[in-house]
Motif scaffolding. Structure first.
Motif, PDB file in Angstrom:
ATOM      1  N   ILE A  49       0.840  -1.199   0.000  1.00  0.00           N
ATOM      2  CA  ILE A  49       0.000   0.000   0.000  1.00  0.00           C
ATOM      3  C   ILE A  49       0.874   1.248   0.000  1.00  0.00           C
ATOM      4  O   ILE A  49       0.574   2.233  -0.702  1.00  0.00           O
ATOM      5  CB  ILE A  49      -0.954   0.004   1.219  1.00  0.00           C
ATOM      6  CG1 ILE A  49      -1.978  -1.120   1.069  1.00  0.00           C
ATOM      7  CG2 ILE A  49      -1.661   1.356   1.350  1.00  0.00           C
ATOM      8  CD1 ILE A  49      -2.894  -1.295   2.268  1.00  0.00           C
ATOM      9  N   ASP A  50       1.970   1.228   0.743  1.00  0.00           N
ATOM     10  CA  ASP A  50       2.864   2.389   0.780  1.00  0.00           C
ATOM     11  C   ASP A  50       3.485   2.663  -0.589  1.00  0.00           C
ATOM     12  O   ASP A  50       3.714   3.835  -0.952  1.00  0.00           O
ATOM     13  CB  ASP A  50       3.961   2.173   1.824  1.00  0.00           C
ATOM     14  CG  ASP A  50       3.441   2.342   3.248  1.00  0.00           C
ATOM     15  OD1 ASP A  50       2.322   2.884   3.400  1.00  0.00           O
ATOM     16  OD2 ASP A  50       4.131   1.922   4.198  1.00  0.00           O
ATOM     17  N   ILE A  51       3.757   1.619  -1.337  1.00  0.00           N
ATOM     18  CA  ILE A  51       4.281   1.818  -2.695  1.00  0.00           C
ATOM     19  C   ILE A  51       3.210   2.462  -3.576  1.00  0.00           C
ATOM     20  O   ILE A  51       3.497   3.345  -4.390  1.00  0.00           O
ATOM     21  CB  ILE A  51       4.757   0.477  -3.277  1.00  0.00           C
ATOM     22  CG1 ILE A  51       6.083   0.071  -2.628  1.00  0.00           C
ATOM     23  CG2 ILE A  51       4.927   0.567  -4.788  1.00  0.00           C
ATOM     24  CD1 ILE A  51       6.579  -1.287  -3.018  1.00  0.00           C
ATOM     25  N   ILE A  52       1.967   2.012  -3.410  1.00  0.00           N
ATOM     26  CA  ILE A  52       0.852   2.627  -4.160  1.00  0.00           C
ATOM     27  C   ILE A  52       0.736   4.102  -3.769  1.00  0.00           C
ATOM     28  O   ILE A  52       0.595   4.982  -4.636  1.00  0.00           O
ATOM     29  CB  ILE A  52      -0.470   1.885  -3.865  1.00  0.00           C
ATOM     30  CG1 ILE A  52      -0.397   0.439  -4.365  1.00  0.00           C
ATOM     31  CG2 ILE A  52      -1.658   2.611  -4.518  1.00  0.00           C
ATOM     32  CD1 ILE A  52      -1.521  -0.447  -3.882  1.00  0.00           C
ATOM     33  N   ASN A  77      -2.643  12.324   2.816  1.00  0.00           N
ATOM     34  CA  ASN A  77      -2.910  12.573   4.237  1.00  0.00           C
ATOM     35  C   ASN A  77      -2.263  11.539   5.160  1.00  0.00           C
ATOM     36  O   ASN A  77      -2.864  11.103   6.149  1.00  0.00           O
ATOM     37  CB  ASN A  77      -4.429  12.625   4.505  1.00  0.00           C
ATOM     38  CG  ASN A  77      -5.064  13.856   3.877  1.00  0.00           C
ATOM     39  OD1 ASN A  77      -4.486  14.944   3.912  1.00  0.00           O
ATOM     40  ND2 ASN A  77      -6.235  13.680   3.281  1.00  0.00           N
ATOM     41  N   ILE A  78      -1.086  11.108   4.788  1.00  0.00           N
ATOM     42  CA  ILE A  78      -0.267  10.241   5.628  1.00  0.00           C
ATOM     43  C   ILE A  78       1.132  10.825   5.618  1.00  0.00           C
ATOM     44  O   ILE A  78       1.599  11.302   4.582  1.00  0.00           O
ATOM     45  CB  ILE A  78      -0.241   8.788   5.111  1.00  0.00           C
ATOM     46  CG1 ILE A  78      -1.621   8.140   5.262  1.00  0.00           C
ATOM     47  CG2 ILE A  78       0.794   7.954   5.863  1.00  0.00           C
ATOM     48  CD1 ILE A  78      -1.677   6.707   4.765  1.00  0.00           C
ATOM     49  N   ASP A  79       1.806  10.803   6.738  1.00  0.00           N
ATOM     50  CA  ASP A  79       3.165  11.340   6.835  1.00  0.00           C
ATOM     51  C   ASP A  79       4.041  10.719   5.746  1.00  0.00           C
ATOM     52  O   ASP A  79       4.268   9.515   5.729  1.00  0.00           O
ATOM     53  CB  ASP A  79       3.737  11.030   8.219  1.00  0.00           C
ATOM     54  CG  ASP A  79       5.141  11.624   8.401  1.00  0.00           C
ATOM     55  OD1 ASP A  79       5.605  12.334   7.494  1.00  0.00           O
ATOM     56  OD2 ASP A  79       5.764  11.332   9.434  1.00  0.00           O
ATOM     57  N   SER A  80       4.499  11.545   4.813  1.00  0.00           N
ATOM     58  CA  SER A  80       5.282  11.038   3.682  1.00  0.00           C
ATOM     59  C   SER A  80       6.586  10.394   4.132  1.00  0.00           C
ATOM     60  O   SER A  80       7.086   9.466   3.487  1.00  0.00           O
ATOM     61  CB  SER A  80       5.564  12.160   2.679  1.00  0.00           C
ATOM     62  OG  SER A  80       6.248  13.233   3.305  1.00  0.00           O
ATOM     63  N   VAL A 120       8.170   6.863   2.975  1.00  0.00           N
ATOM     64  CA  VAL A 120       9.537   6.752   2.459  1.00  0.00           C
ATOM     65  C   VAL A 120      10.313   5.697   3.241  1.00  0.00           C
ATOM     66  O   VAL A 120      10.992   4.840   2.655  1.00  0.00           O
ATOM     67  CB  VAL A 120      10.258   8.110   2.530  1.00  0.00           C
ATOM     68  CG1 VAL A 120      11.750   7.939   2.268  1.00  0.00           C
ATOM     69  CG2 VAL A 120       9.656   9.080   1.513  1.00  0.00           C
ATOM     70  N   SER A 121      10.221   5.720   4.549  1.00  0.00           N
ATOM     71  CA  SER A 121      10.942   4.754   5.387  1.00  0.00           C
ATOM     72  C   SER A 121      10.484   3.326   5.102  1.00  0.00           C
ATOM     73  O   SER A 121      11.296   2.392   5.046  1.00  0.00           O
ATOM     74  CB  SER A 121      10.729   5.076   6.869  1.00  0.00           C
ATOM     75  OG  SER A 121      11.250   6.346   7.180  1.00  0.00           O
ATOM     76  N   SER A 122       9.172   3.179   4.907  1.00  0.00           N
ATOM     77  CA  SER A 122       8.610   1.850   4.638  1.00  0.00           C
ATOM     78  C   SER A 122       9.134   1.287   3.326  1.00  0.00           C
ATOM     79  O   SER A 122       9.564   0.134   3.255  1.00  0.00           O
ATOM     80  CB  SER A 122       7.077   1.942   4.590  1.00  0.00           C
ATOM     81  OG  SER A 122       6.514   0.730   4.157  1.00  0.00           O
ATOM     82  N   VAL A 123       9.126   2.123   2.280  1.00  0.00           N
ATOM     83  CA  VAL A 123       9.580   1.658   0.961  1.00  0.00           C
ATOM     84  C   VAL A 123      11.084   1.395   0.977  1.00  0.00           C
ATOM     85  O   VAL A 123      11.565   0.422   0.387  1.00  0.00           O
ATOM     86  CB  VAL A 123       9.215   2.680  -0.141  1.00  0.00           C
ATOM     87  CG1 VAL A 123       9.757   2.236  -1.488  1.00  0.00           C
ATOM     88  CG2 VAL A 123       7.702   2.853  -0.216  1.00  0.00           C
ATOM     89  N   LEU A 169      11.873   8.260  -7.139  1.00  0.00           N
ATOM     90  CA  LEU A 169      10.611   8.694  -6.539  1.00  0.00           C
ATOM     91  C   LEU A 169      10.813   9.056  -5.075  1.00  0.00           C
ATOM     92  O   LEU A 169      10.283  10.059  -4.578  1.00  0.00           O
ATOM     93  CB  LEU A 169       9.550   7.589  -6.658  1.00  0.00           C
ATOM     94  CG  LEU A 169       9.246   7.041  -8.053  1.00  0.00           C
ATOM     95  CD1 LEU A 169       8.034   6.085  -7.987  1.00  0.00           C
ATOM     96  CD2 LEU A 169       8.961   8.153  -9.043  1.00  0.00           C
ATOM     97  N   LEU A 170      11.591   8.238  -4.374  1.00  0.00           N
ATOM     98  CA  LEU A 170      11.886   8.513  -2.960  1.00  0.00           C
ATOM     99  C   LEU A 170      12.669   9.806  -2.805  1.00  0.00           C
ATOM    100  O   LEU A 170      12.383  10.616  -1.913  1.00  0.00           O
ATOM    101  CB  LEU A 170      12.693   7.343  -2.367  1.00  0.00           C
ATOM    102  CG  LEU A 170      11.959   5.998  -2.256  1.00  0.00           C
ATOM    103  CD1 LEU A 170      12.946   4.891  -1.884  1.00  0.00           C
ATOM    104  CD2 LEU A 170      10.828   6.072  -1.239  1.00  0.00           C
ATOM    105  N   GLN A 171      13.641  10.024  -3.675  1.00  0.00           N
ATOM    106  CA  GLN A 171      14.457  11.239  -3.613  1.00  0.00           C
ATOM    107  C   GLN A 171      13.604  12.475  -3.873  1.00  0.00           C
ATOM    108  O   GLN A 171      13.793  13.520  -3.220  1.00  0.00           O
ATOM    109  CB  GLN A 171      15.603  11.159  -4.618  1.00  0.00           C
ATOM    110  CG  GLN A 171      16.658  10.120  -4.247  1.00  0.00           C
ATOM    111  CD  GLN A 171      17.627   9.830  -5.372  1.00  0.00           C
ATOM    112  OE1 GLN A 171      17.615  10.491  -6.409  1.00  0.00           O
ATOM    113  NE2 GLN A 171      18.484   8.822  -5.177  1.00  0.00           N
TER     114      GLN A 171
END
Length: 497
Positions: free
Chosen positions: A444-447, A459-462, A466-469, A488-490
């Motif tokens: 879900i975090d990747i989505i 509306n979720i702490d980005s 990032v940490s999850s991915v 994308l993360l950068q």
């Protein structure tokens, strides 16, 4: 009793052939073993081998000289039958195997698989079935050397020919085929590399596929056995999976599933066959070439119909959709084009395909979010990708709700404990958590990461995303995925500054 009195003659259109009456054969074999158990030794074995060689040569000569006069070679046929039965004592003495397989007897036995008298072939299979799984303790090198000699002397090729020409018109032929399957299973159980030899040296794999597809018989143990053998022969053998794909086997397997797109199996045997077919397709779809074949034969369309039919195998069909599109751009596009989004997102919201069992529901949830992740990650068609993004935005609250559910399920670890753990321990914890629901959160975090990069406010702490991915890429990411997600993360991290 003179064994020749047990022989009866039967006329055939092409040739005269005898069929040996096997009544009470098993009892006689056992009596022979009991009487000779203590006396059997190397000398007796060599005598048996010598008799077999002489009677085989005599029978071959007589059959060649009098092909249409069975009365001329009937006696030698009975003698051959008797020789084979006497050899049934050998599996109780595996230490004597080298004498047997280093003589001409092994070649003769393999040649007799193709004998015109089916009763002789039956006797050979009965002998080989016990020979390849000897009684008592046996040195591994002895049994492995036996297998090597069998392969070297074209046993697999001969067994394949015997199987292929068996049309199962009589109970004797049905039993013979079952025994052939048992020989294969017993050998593979001891030496798994024989799986590859079977695929390379024979058409047995192709036969088994067609045998599984054939449901013409009401009670059919051999069809069930064929489905079990296929799973055994393909579990660790990539080459056999390729053979099934190239020979049209995926179409045959889909034909089996097609029978149950709106109904469940009626018997336990049918259910087991169906499960084995799903297991086979699960193995097959690991390989890209088979993913191509799966869609060529409209596998994705069939899986959607099975899900819509609300059968007991719908969850397995849903899992096959994920396997079919995994890292496969064309199949990702095809799934969207055939209306796959109208199936996936309702399931994400637990409408239609759902289960009371928590583990089954976890499997469904995991499949849903991983399918969406694949569609976003692998879709190079911008128009189709935008359709997934739009649908994900539409169902954003459902995605967040599902994420929160699994965040509440996964056991939290005290951060102070991490200082005491090395990398190997952390990795073990990570993979353990994946099986408890972390994989759903990460997918879900990747989505959500894809949505963030398309300007959507989730509306979720980005930083949490990032940490999850990053954690996922560290432990399970392949280079291609790392190269795709890092930019994308950068981008997100720059925007946070």
């Amino acid at each position: 009793m003179d064994p020749r009195k047990k022989v009866k003659m039967q006329q055939y259109e092409d040739e005269d052939e005898m069929e040996i009456d096997e009544r009470d054969d098993y009892q006689e074999d056992m009596q022979f073993r009991e009487q000779n158990n203590e006396l059997f030794d190397e000398r007796q074995l060599r005598e048996m081998i010598g008799q077999l060689e002489n009677n085989y040569k005599l029978n071959s000569d007589l059959r060649m000289r009098y092909p249409n006069q069975p009365d001329k070679f009937i006696d030698s046929e009975v003698d051959l039958d008797e020789d084979l039965r006497k050899l049934l004592i050998l599996p109780a003495y595996p230490k004597l195997y080298p004498i047997f397989y280093n003589s001409n007897a092994l070649q003769i036995v393999i040649h007799l698989l193709q004998h015109n008298n089916q009763s002789i072939s039956n006797d050979v299979i009965q002998f080989l079935k016990e020979l390849v799984t000897p009684d008592g303790d046996v040195e591994p090198k002895i049994i492995i050397e036996l297998y090597n000699c069998l392969i070297k002397n074209y046993f697999i090729e001969s067994l394949g020919e015997l199987i292929l020409r068996n049309d199962e018109k009589t109970q004797e032929e049905v039993n013979l085929l079952h025994d052939c399957f048992e020989v294969i299973e017993n050998m593979v159980d001891i030496k798994s590399s024989i799986c590859k030899e079977i695929g390379f040296r024979s058409k047995i794999i192709q036969y088994l596929i067609k045998r599984v597809e054939d449901n013409s018989q009401t009670l059919d143990d051999n069809r069930l056995y064929a489905s079990e053998l296929l799973v055994i022969l393909t579990q660790q053998t990539k080459e056999n999976l390729e053979i099934i794909g190239r020979s049209g086997g995926i179409e045959s397997l889909l034909m089996v599933l097609n029978q149950y797109k709106k109904k469940d199996p009626e018997t336990a045997e049918e259910k087991e066959i169906l499960n084995n077919v799903y297991d086979l397709l699960t193995l097959l779809l690991i390989h890209e070439e088979n993913q191509d074949y799966f869609q060529t034969y409209e596998g994705l369309q069939l899986m959607i119909k099975i899900i819509q039919g609300k059968t007991s195998s719908s969850i397995r069909a849903y899992s096959l959709i994920l396997l079919a599109i995994n890292n496969h751009k064309e199949n990702c596009q095809k799934l969207i084009q055939i209306g796959g989004l109208s199936i996936i997102f309702p399931i994400l919201e637990r409408k239609g395909l759902k289960h009371k069992d928590q583990n089954k529901q976890f499997e469904i949830d995991e499949t849903s979010v991983q399918i969406i992740k694949q569609l976003l990650r692998r879709n190079s068609d911008l128009t189709l990708k935008q359709r997934i993004i739009d649908k994900s935005v539409e169902k954003l609250e459902s995605l967040k709700k599902l994420r929160n559910e699994y965040v509440n399920i996964i056991p939290l670890i005290d951060p102070e404990e991490y200082d005491e753990l090395d990398e190997k321990q952390l990795q073990k914890i990570y993979f353990d958590l994946l099986g408890k629901g972390l994989i759903v959160i990460e997918s879900i975090d990747i989505i959500l990461l894809e949505l963030l990069n398309n300007g959507v406010d989730v509306n979720i702490d980005s930083q949490e995303i990032v940490s999850s991915v990053k954690q996922m890429l560290k432990y399970t990411g392949e280079k291609e995925d790392i190269d795709y997600y890092n930019p994308l993360l950068q981008k997100i991290e720059v925007n946070q500054q």
